[in-house]
Design an enzyme around this catalytic site. Structure first.
Site, mmCIF file in Angstrom:
data_model
loop_
_atom_site.group_PDB
_atom_site.id
_atom_site.type_symbol
_atom_site.label_atom_id
_atom_site.label_comp_id
_atom_site.label_asym_id
_atom_site.label_seq_id
_atom_site.Cartn_x
_atom_site.Cartn_y
_atom_site.Cartn_z
ATOM 1 C CG ASP A 122 74.147 184.087 13.720
ATOM 2 O OD1 ASP A 122 74.827 183.210 13.160
ATOM 3 O OD2 ASP A 122 74.080 185.271 13.327
ATOM 4 C CE LYS A 123 74.182 181.428 23.606
ATOM 5 N NZ LYS A 123 75.312 181.631 24.552
#
Length: 294
Positions: A122-123
Site C-alpha cells: 500500500d502507498k
C-alpha cells in the site's frame, strides 16, 4: 449550442468528457475568454482549444525518483519502499510511482509487464518488495507467490493488548457498499478470496491510558489490505490507519504503522534461497520511541 456539444462535433477524436475537463480547467477560450461548459455558442465566435495529454499519459514514463535498492542482480531487484510511494499508476496517481522510478533505474523493464512488479505494498506501507528484471524471472516469482512459497513478514503496531500468538483465516473481498475498502466476507460471497495471516506479539506499549501491541505478522496469502483488514476484524486495527483504524489510536500516527520487514524468496535463476531485512523507517521508530513500554 452548448460549447462542449459544439466542440464534441468539431473534434470527434476527443471524448466529450475530456473536452469538458479542458473547458473547466481553462484550456478552452471563446473570443479569448474562459467560459463554462454550458456557455452557448451563437456563431462567428473564435474558439481556441489547447488539447491536454490524458491523465494516464505519464503512467509508463521513466522518472528520476530515488530508490533504496537492497539487492540487485541480472534477474531481480529488491526495493525498500518508503511510505508515501505508490507502487503502480492508477487514478489519482498517474505519475511519481515506483513503476516510473523503476523504468528510469532499469530501462529494460519497459519490456516486462508492470515493469517487473510482482507484488505491491500500500502507498503508506513501507518495506521490502521484489521486482523481476525479465519476463522469465517474473513468471517464476509469480508462481512462487501462488504457491505461497514467498516469505513475507511485517511489523504492525496495533491498538489494544494482544496477549498471545494467533492466526486469522478469513476470506476477503470488496466491501459491499464502500468499494474502495476491503472487508471480511463469507467464502460464498462474490469476489471473496481465501486469506490467512499469522501474528505474534513482540512488545507492548502504552500512552495516556491506552495500550498498543507491536505484532510480527506473516502472510500466507497477499490480498489487498490483508493485514489491515484482518487485524481490524479481530478488534486490533493498526495504529494510524486512516481507513480501518479506530480512535484514539488512529490519531497517534499519520499513516498505518505497518512495515514489510522481511522478505524471502527462491532466486528465479540460481534456485538459491535468499532473504533480506529492512530496518524500521525513522517515522515509525520515532513513534515507538515516544511510547511507554508496558
Amino acid at each position: 449550442m452548448r460549447l462542449d456539444q459544439g466542440l464534441a462535433r468539431l473534434l470527434p477524436q476527443f471524448s466529450r468528457s475530456r473536452i469538458q475537463d479542458w473547458i473547466e480547467a481553462g484550456h478552452v477560450t471563446v473570443d479569448q475568454r474562459t467560459v463554462s461548459v454550458r456557455h452557448k455558442l451563437k456563431g462567428g465566435e473564435a474558439v481556441a482549444v489547447a488539447p491536454q495529454p490524458a491523465d494516464d499519459a505519464a503512467a509508463h514514463a521513466a522518472e528520476d525518483i530515488a530508490l533504496a535498492v537492497v539487492h540487485e542482480d541480472e534477474a531481480i531487484i529488491v526495493i525498500d519502499k518508503p511510505a508515501g510511494l505508490v507502487a503502480h499508476p492508477a487514478a489519482g496517481n498517474w505519475s511519481g510511482t515506483l513503476l516510473n522510478a523503476l523504468l528510469h533505474h532499469a530501462p529494460q523493464l519497459a519490456d516486462v509487464p508492470r515493469a517487473g512488479i510482482v507484488h505491491r505494498l500500500d502507498k503508506d506501507t513501507s518495506g521490502l518488495l521484489v521486482v523481476a528484471k525479465t519476463l522469465e524471472a517474473q513468471t517464476v516469482l509469480v508462481r512462487q507467490m501462488q504457491a505461497r512459497a514467498v516469505r513475507r513478514e511485517y511489523l504492525a503496531l496495533v491498538g489494544g493488548a494482544v496477549g498471545q500468538a494467533g492466526m486469522v483465516d478469513a476470506a476477503l473481498g470488496r466491501h459491499p457498499s464502500q468499494r474502495t475498502r476491503m472487508a471480511v466476507l463469507p467464502d460464498a460471497a462474490s469476489g471473496a478470496k481465501a486469506a490467512v495471516t499469522h501474528f505474534n506479539p513482540v512488545a507492548h506499549y502504552a500512552r495516556e491510558g491506552h495500550t498498543a501491541t507491536l505484532l510480527e505478522c506473516r502472510l500466507e496469502t497477499g490480498r489487498t489490505h490483508q493485514i489491515r483488514v484482518h487485524l481490524q476484524h479481530i478488534g486490533h486495527a493498526i495504529v494510524g490507519d486512516q481507513v480501518y483504524g479506530r480512535l484514539p489510536w488512529r490519531g497517534w500516527f499519520g499513516r498505518q504503522a505497518l512495515h514489510a520487514r522481511r522478505l524471502g524468496i527462491t532466486h528465479p535463476v540460481s534456485g538459491r534461497a535468499m532473504a533480506w531485512e529492512a530496518p524500521l523507517p525513522q517515522d515509525l521508530q520515532a513513534l515507538l520511541d515516544g511510547l511507554d513500554r508496558a
